[in-house]
Write a protein that holds these residues in place. Structure first.
Motif, PDB file in Angstrom:
ATOM      1  N   PRO A  86      12.799  -5.784  -0.547  1.00  0.00           N
ATOM      2  CA  PRO A  86      12.051  -5.784   0.568  1.00  0.00           C
ATOM      3  C   PRO A  86      10.465  -5.529  -0.176  1.00  0.00           C
ATOM      4  CG  PRO A  86      12.602  -3.504   0.041  1.00  0.00           C
ATOM      5  CD  PRO A  86      13.650  -4.286  -1.073  1.00  0.00           C
ATOM      6  N   ARG A  87       9.874  -6.416   0.463  1.00  0.00           N
ATOM      7  CA  ARG A  87       7.973  -6.242   0.565  1.00  0.00           C
ATOM      8  C   ARG A  87       7.842  -4.717  -0.365  1.00  0.00           C
ATOM      9  NH1 ARG A  87       8.336  -8.886   5.060  1.00  0.00           N
ATOM     10  NH2 ARG A  87       6.791  -7.889   6.477  1.00  0.00           N
ATOM     11  N   VAL A  88       6.853  -4.584  -0.466  1.00  0.00           N
ATOM     12  CA  VAL A  88       6.539  -3.286  -1.133  1.00  0.00           C
ATOM     13  C   VAL A  88       4.538  -3.233  -0.197  1.00  0.00           C
ATOM     14  CG1 VAL A  88       6.665  -1.699  -3.053  1.00  0.00           C
ATOM     15  CG2 VAL A  88       8.036  -3.206  -2.485  1.00  0.00           C
ATOM     16  N   TYR A  89       4.303  -2.555  -0.242  1.00  0.00           N
ATOM     17  CA  TYR A  89       3.477  -1.966   0.197  1.00  0.00           C
ATOM     18  C   TYR A  89       3.105  -0.906  -0.209  1.00  0.00           C
ATOM     19  CZ  TYR A  89       3.235  -5.768   3.272  1.00  0.00           C
ATOM     20  OH  TYR A  89       3.376  -7.438   4.325  1.00  0.00           O
ATOM     21  N   LEU A  90       1.487  -0.799  -0.284  1.00  0.00           N
ATOM     22  CA  LEU A  90       1.054   0.476  -0.856  1.00  0.00           C
ATOM     23  C   LEU A  90      -0.648   1.146   0.109  1.00  0.00           C
ATOM     24  CD1 LEU A  90       0.425   1.369  -4.522  1.00  0.00           C
ATOM     25  CD2 LEU A  90       2.077   2.046  -3.114  1.00  0.00           C
ATOM     26  N   ILE A  91      -0.257   2.315   0.797  1.00  0.00           N
ATOM     27  CA  ILE A  91      -1.342   2.493   1.425  1.00  0.00           C
ATOM     28  C   ILE A  91      -3.041   3.228   0.733  1.00  0.00           C
ATOM     29  CG2 ILE A  91      -1.839   3.809   3.956  1.00  0.00           C
ATOM     30  CD1 ILE A  91       1.458   3.408   4.536  1.00  0.00           C
ATOM     31  N   GLU A  92      -3.590   3.492   0.804  1.00  0.00           N
ATOM     32  CA  GLU A  92      -4.736   4.028  -0.007  1.00  0.00           C
ATOM     33  C   GLU A  92      -4.863   4.949   1.235  1.00  0.00           C
ATOM     34  OE1 GLU A  92      -6.450   5.211  -2.933  1.00  0.00           O
ATOM     35  OE2 GLU A  92      -5.898   2.873  -2.578  1.00  0.00           O
ATOM     36  N   GLU A  93      -4.636   6.498   1.024  1.00  0.00           N
ATOM     37  CA  GLU A  93      -4.782   7.573   2.376  1.00  0.00           C
ATOM     38  C   GLU A  93      -3.739   8.567   1.187  1.00  0.00           C
ATOM     39  OE1 GLU A  93      -4.776   9.793   4.553  1.00  0.00           O
ATOM     40  OE2 GLU A  93      -4.782   7.740   5.470  1.00  0.00           O
ATOM     41  N   ASP A  94      -4.692  10.053   1.427  1.00  0.00           N
ATOM     42  CA  ASP A  94      -3.514  10.730   0.479  1.00  0.00           C
ATOM     43  C   ASP A  94      -2.727  11.718   1.282  1.00  0.00           C
ATOM     44  OD1 ASP A  94      -6.420  10.617  -1.200  1.00  0.00           O
ATOM     45  OD2 ASP A  94      -7.663  12.184   0.333  1.00  0.00           O
ATOM     46  N   THR A 113       2.092   5.906   0.480  1.00  0.00           N
ATOM     47  CA  THR A 113       0.768   6.133   1.036  1.00  0.00           C
ATOM     48  C   THR A 113      -0.033   6.446  -0.758  1.00  0.00           C
ATOM     49  OG1 THR A 113       1.207   8.878   1.405  1.00  0.00           O
ATOM     50  CG2 THR A 113       0.590   7.124   2.818  1.00  0.00           C
ATOM     51  N   THR A 114      -0.618   6.367  -1.359  1.00  0.00           N
ATOM     52  CA  THR A 114      -0.759   6.502  -2.450  1.00  0.00           C
ATOM     53  C   THR A 114      -0.807   8.044  -3.092  1.00  0.00           C
ATOM     54  OG1 THR A 114      -3.180   6.823  -2.198  1.00  0.00           O
ATOM     55  CG2 THR A 114      -2.592   4.906  -2.931  1.00  0.00           C
ATOM     56  N   GLY A 115      -1.178   9.045  -2.419  1.00  0.00           N
ATOM     57  CA  GLY A 115      -0.587  10.314  -1.211  1.00  0.00           C
ATOM     58  C   GLY A 115       0.803  11.093  -2.379  1.00  0.00           C
ATOM     59  N   ILE A 116       1.490   9.935  -1.414  1.00  0.00           N
ATOM     60  CA  ILE A 116       2.061  10.909  -2.200  1.00  0.00           C
ATOM     61  C   ILE A 116       3.344  10.496  -3.660  1.00  0.00           C
ATOM     62  CG2 ILE A 116       3.748   8.224  -1.586  1.00  0.00           C
ATOM     63  CD1 ILE A 116       6.314   9.911   0.467  1.00  0.00           C
ATOM     64  N   ILE A 117       2.631   9.216  -3.896  1.00  0.00           N
ATOM     65  CA  ILE A 117       2.882   9.231  -5.103  1.00  0.00           C
ATOM     66  C   ILE A 117       2.081   9.682  -6.140  1.00  0.00           C
ATOM     67  CG2 ILE A 117       2.237   6.634  -7.222  1.00  0.00           C
ATOM     68  CD1 ILE A 117       2.724   4.942  -5.701  1.00  0.00           C
TER      69      ILE A 117
END
Length: 282
Positions: A86-94, A113-117
């Protein structure tokens, strides 16, 4: 095939709801206009709802050069699941959360989200992404994405109805009380439609994700950790677009009021218990 049938039923139910709202606000002419709008929305949602949702969250696509470890994880899990990458996305979110979207496995996208990472260990994050790929594998992503965009449209239509009561087929003003009732009940009906399709599929995605990753305990641990973090970190984009909450691995909305009563997700404790039972049975 079953999920395609559910998608068709969902589209038919929302079309009927649009027509009912149109009839209440504008008589026969309002109903026909609502039918045309619903048909247009169904077409648009089928082809473009994934792009709409990703834009709502300002999701940024990443690849091997911008997020190599995360993309490699998704690739490995996709291969285990027998799915196209799939296409992979990141969301700048705590706030820690993730979702999958798209109309089919060939046009799927996963977002985190960057928060989950930051919050999860690699093992736990792997369990979460396996859960999202299970949604792709089960072909839930179309129905969840369409329901999100259509529920938002119903909410806008209801708000419009409260401001403009409309006229019936003979040109007479409709009862303004009707506009208020529509504004209150239409979003509730949309939420009930979403809730009906959402809770059961979360259990199935948990089970499927545990099978894809081969690690039910990791997903159980991730759910517990996300639940703890999410309670103290609001997800602003989800609060602005509550109709998308049912797409997330964990309900991102602050509790209270109707949101608490009509949650689209099952209790975290029950999800964790089922996963731990799977781990014991392995």
């Amino acid at each position: 095939m079953f999920n395609m049938m559910k998608t068709a039923i969902l589209m038919a139910a929302i079309t009927a709801l649009f027509m009912l709202i149109g009839r209440m606000l504008g008589g026969q002419a309002g109903m026909m206009l609502a039918l045309l709008v619903a048909l247009g929305m169904n077409f648009f949602s089928y082809w473009f709802s994934d792009k709409i949702v990703l834009k709502m969250y300002n999701a940024q696509e990443v690849d091997d050069s911008t997020a190599p470890q995360f993309v490699a994880m998704v690739r490995e899990l996709s291969q285990r699941a027998g799915l196209p990458m799939p296409r992979v996305y990141l969301i700048e979110e705590d706030a820690p959360n993730a979702f999958a979207t798209g109309r089919n496995p060939q046009n799927a996208a996963v977002a985190a989200t960057t928060g989950i990472i930051r919050a999860l260990s690699p093992r736990e994050l792997r369990g979460v992404m396996a859960h999202e790929l299970a949604h792709v594998q089960h072909r839930d992503i179309l129905i969840s994405t369409i329901s999100a965009t259509m529920a938002g449209a119903i909410g806008m239509l209801a708000n419009f109805g409260m401001l403009f009561s409309g006229r019936d087929e003979e040109g007479r003003p409709t009862n303004p009380i009707v506009g208020v009732l529509v504004a209150l009940l239409a979003p509730l009906a949309a939420s009930l439609i979403q809730m009906a399709i959402s809770r059961a599929r979360e259990f199935e995605a948990d089970r499927g994700g545990a099978e894809i990753s081969g690690d039910p305990q990791a997903l159980a641990s991730a759910l517990q950790k996300i639940h703890r973090y999410a309670q103290g970190i609001p997800m602003e984009a989800a609060e602005r677009h509550p109709e998308t909450a049912q797409m997330m691995i964990m309900n991102p909305l602050s509790g209270g009021g109707l949101r608490g009563l009509f949650s689209t997700h099952p209790a975290t404790e029950e999800r964790v218990e089922r996963l731990l039972q799977m781990a014991v049975a392995r």
